[in-house]
Design a protein around this motif. Sequence first.
Motif, PDB file in Angstrom:
ATOM      1  N   LYS A  96      63.656  57.680  49.985  1.00  0.00           N
ATOM      2  CA  LYS A  96      63.114  57.166  48.802  1.00  0.00           C
ATOM      3  C   LYS A  96      63.749  58.093  47.558  1.00  0.00           C
ATOM      4  O   LYS A  96      64.242  57.374  46.772  1.00  0.00           O
ATOM      5  N   TYR A  97      63.754  59.164  47.625  1.00  0.00           N
ATOM      6  CA  TYR A  97      64.298  59.939  46.732  1.00  0.00           C
ATOM      7  C   TYR A  97      65.888  59.708  46.600  1.00  0.00           C
ATOM      8  O   TYR A  97      66.410  59.445  45.252  1.00  0.00           O
ATOM      9  N   GLN A 106      65.266  63.345  38.408  1.00  0.00           N
ATOM     10  CA  GLN A 106      65.042  64.628  37.563  1.00  0.00           C
ATOM     11  C   GLN A 106      63.527  64.854  37.429  1.00  0.00           C
ATOM     12  O   GLN A 106      63.265  65.731  37.259  1.00  0.00           O
ATOM     13  N   ALA A 107      62.936  63.496  37.176  1.00  0.00           N
ATOM     14  CA  ALA A 107      61.187  63.538  37.254  1.00  0.00           C
ATOM     15  C   ALA A 107      60.714  64.011  38.262  1.00  0.00           C
ATOM     16  O   ALA A 107      59.895  65.250  38.419  1.00  0.00           O
ATOM     17  N   VAL A 108      61.219  63.782  39.584  1.00  0.00           N
ATOM     18  CA  VAL A 108      60.812  64.323  40.820  1.00  0.00           C
ATOM     19  C   VAL A 108      61.274  65.865  40.886  1.00  0.00           C
ATOM     20  O   VAL A 108      60.165  66.744  41.174  1.00  0.00           O
ATOM     21  N   ILE A 112      58.477  68.874  41.429  1.00  0.00           N
ATOM     22  CA  ILE A 112      58.675  69.960  42.528  1.00  0.00           C
ATOM     23  C   ILE A 112      58.605  71.384  42.117  1.00  0.00           C
ATOM     24  O   ILE A 112      58.021  72.290  42.629  1.00  0.00           O
ATOM     25  N   LEU A 113      59.452  71.619  41.125  1.00  0.00           N
ATOM     26  CA  LEU A 113      59.710  72.889  40.502  1.00  0.00           C
ATOM     27  C   LEU A 113      58.431  73.428  39.797  1.00  0.00           C
ATOM     28  O   LEU A 113      57.914  74.478  40.011  1.00  0.00           O
ATOM     29  N   ALA A 114      57.518  72.705  38.976  1.00  0.00           N
ATOM     30  CA  ALA A 114      56.408  72.986  38.381  1.00  0.00           C
ATOM     31  C   ALA A 114      55.689  73.273  39.307  1.00  0.00           C
ATOM     32  O   ALA A 114      54.503  74.148  39.220  1.00  0.00           O
ATOM     33  N   GLU A 115      55.254  72.448  40.534  1.00  0.00           N
ATOM     34  CA  GLU A 115      54.147  72.643  41.612  1.00  0.00           C
ATOM     35  C   GLU A 115      54.809  74.104  42.336  1.00  0.00           C
ATOM     36  O   GLU A 115      53.740  74.948  42.596  1.00  0.00           O
ATOM     37  N   PHE A 116      55.658  74.427  42.605  1.00  0.00           N
ATOM     38  CA  PHE A 116      56.400  75.391  43.326  1.00  0.00           C
ATOM     39  C   PHE A 116      55.887  76.539  42.305  1.00  0.00           C
ATOM     40  O   PHE A 116      55.317  77.541  42.932  1.00  0.00           O
ATOM     41  N   ASN A 117      56.170  76.759  41.152  1.00  0.00           N
ATOM     42  CA  ASN A 117      56.001  77.690  40.130  1.00  0.00           C
ATOM     43  C   ASN A 117      54.339  77.803  40.291  1.00  0.00           C
ATOM     44  O   ASN A 117      53.844  78.981  40.165  1.00  0.00           O
TER      45      ASN A 117
END
Length: 141
Positions: A96-97, A106-108, A112-117
């Motif tokens: 899907k990505y 870029q949104a995905v 992902i980066l925000a949740e990882f951090n």
Amino acid sequence: MTMGERIKELRKKSGMTQMDLAKKLGVTKGTISTWETGSRSPNYDVVDQMCEMFRASMDYLMGRTDVNSYRDMTDADTEQLGKWTVEQDLTEYALKYARLDEYGKQAVESIILAEFNRCRAQESLTDADVFTGSIAFSNKK
């Protein structure tokens, strides 16, 4: 053998009356009777419950086969099923990505980066060495 006949057979082998089975499944005795005579069929969730209760495979309970291939899942079976499920989900997400436009990608990636951090800050990340794998894609054209 029909599903109704199989339900009756398994119920009797288990030493249960229609009322006993009805109580275990949360239905009425009349409902059990309609299943056993074939005038109605149980829904999937109830069939699944009966498979567990009678230790019968779904195909056997539904009368599709005369061979009961039911077996209890081992811890290894459960772990493998979990791995296959994760693999299937990740493959679906990756496909899907791959179809998204640049804005969507870029949104995905930012989510992902925000949740990882967030997880790293809360020290709730799963250890990286727990996972291994690869994803391969090819263009159908």
